[in-house]
Scaffold this motif. Sequence first.
Motif, PDB file in Angstrom:
ATOM      1  N   ASN A 193      73.580 144.304 -88.518  1.00  0.00           N
ATOM      2  CA  ASN A 193      72.887 144.559 -87.257  1.00  0.00           C
ATOM      3  C   ASN A 193      71.748 145.540 -87.516  1.00  0.00           C
ATOM      4  O   ASN A 193      72.002 146.704 -87.803  1.00  0.00           O
ATOM      5  N   PRO A 194      70.489 145.102 -87.517  1.00  0.00           N
ATOM      6  CA  PRO A 194      70.020 143.780 -87.109  1.00  0.00           C
ATOM      7  C   PRO A 194      70.384 142.698 -88.130  1.00  0.00           C
ATOM      8  O   PRO A 194      70.663 143.003 -89.286  1.00  0.00           O
ATOM      9  N   ARG A 237      68.912 149.809 -81.043  1.00  0.00           N
ATOM     10  CA  ARG A 237      69.779 148.844 -81.716  1.00  0.00           C
ATOM     11  C   ARG A 237      70.948 148.492 -80.800  1.00  0.00           C
ATOM     12  O   ARG A 237      71.665 149.370 -80.314  1.00  0.00           O
TER      13      ARG A 237
END
Length: 328
Positions: A79-80, A278
């Motif tokens: 993540n990402p 995020r």
Amino acid sequence: MKTVLLTGANGFLGGHLCRELLARGYGVRAFVRPQGDNRVLNGLPVDVWPGDLREIDNVRAATYGCDYVIHAGALAQVNPARSRTVVDTNIGGTAAVLAAAIQADVERLVFVGTANVFGFGTKDKPGDETSPYMGEPYGLDYMDSKKAATNLVLQAVRADKVPAVLVHPTFMIGPLDYKITSNALLLALHRRQVAGIPAGGKNYIHVADAAVATVNALTMGTIGESYILGNENLSYDEFFSLVAEIAKVKKPAYTIPPLITSIIGRLSEWQGRTLGVRSQLNVAMAMVANDSHYFNVSKAVNTLKLPQTPIRIAIQQAFDWFRQQGYV
């Protein structure tokens, strides 16, 4: 004394590998990122060598004088989902380690991959080392880069006669996770931060068992062969129930249908982009949670003498360590 260059030495698996190598009388040159978190190495008689895996001259210098290499260094970020740094580190770093191993003429290189480079299956018919890669639809640079790195190692075995054995851990649980990587799920369940139970499942292994088999691969196993290091195939419902019992908390009450999990992943990703932060979840992570990543690990058990410590013990030891460190 035989010396092992261990990349990723300050990681979750790396800390256990250091301890296993030292217990067997190996010298350890611990290759770590500069300014990295080295708490897992505190008090260990290892030669700490700071460096970036993408700096080939430094990797070559670190390999000089070593008899073996265990390449456990990687970025496991999901993540990402897309990250140039992940790709460069996992592929470029592996290429640098291979070049250094060739120049140093090491006795053996053990490459630590991931079971996700193989196709997964059901509990009745789990995936194994012959199952073709199924990770492309996720769009995860981590999985794709580890598959590419695995191919680099196999190519080096064929073309350059690199004496490499490949080990591929599943989802590791246990103590000494200073950076809180895979054990983050245990803490989230303990803190009741998990809203529901995904439909899929995973194969789990005690991290210390993975370390034992990886060190065994220095002298066991066939050159050019891959070995999945795992243990128990558990649905998320089964795993969450086990964690809840050991942690003495309630598990999430509801199973989340796959479609809802996918929608949550998309909404979370959209919200993260909108707010410029995020997200906690992305589409790829939701897709993974919906699938059952089950594997057959008999090849490693039979050939690398992979231990099979019950996952219940791994979870208990993780929570015992969390309490010692003040996490719970």
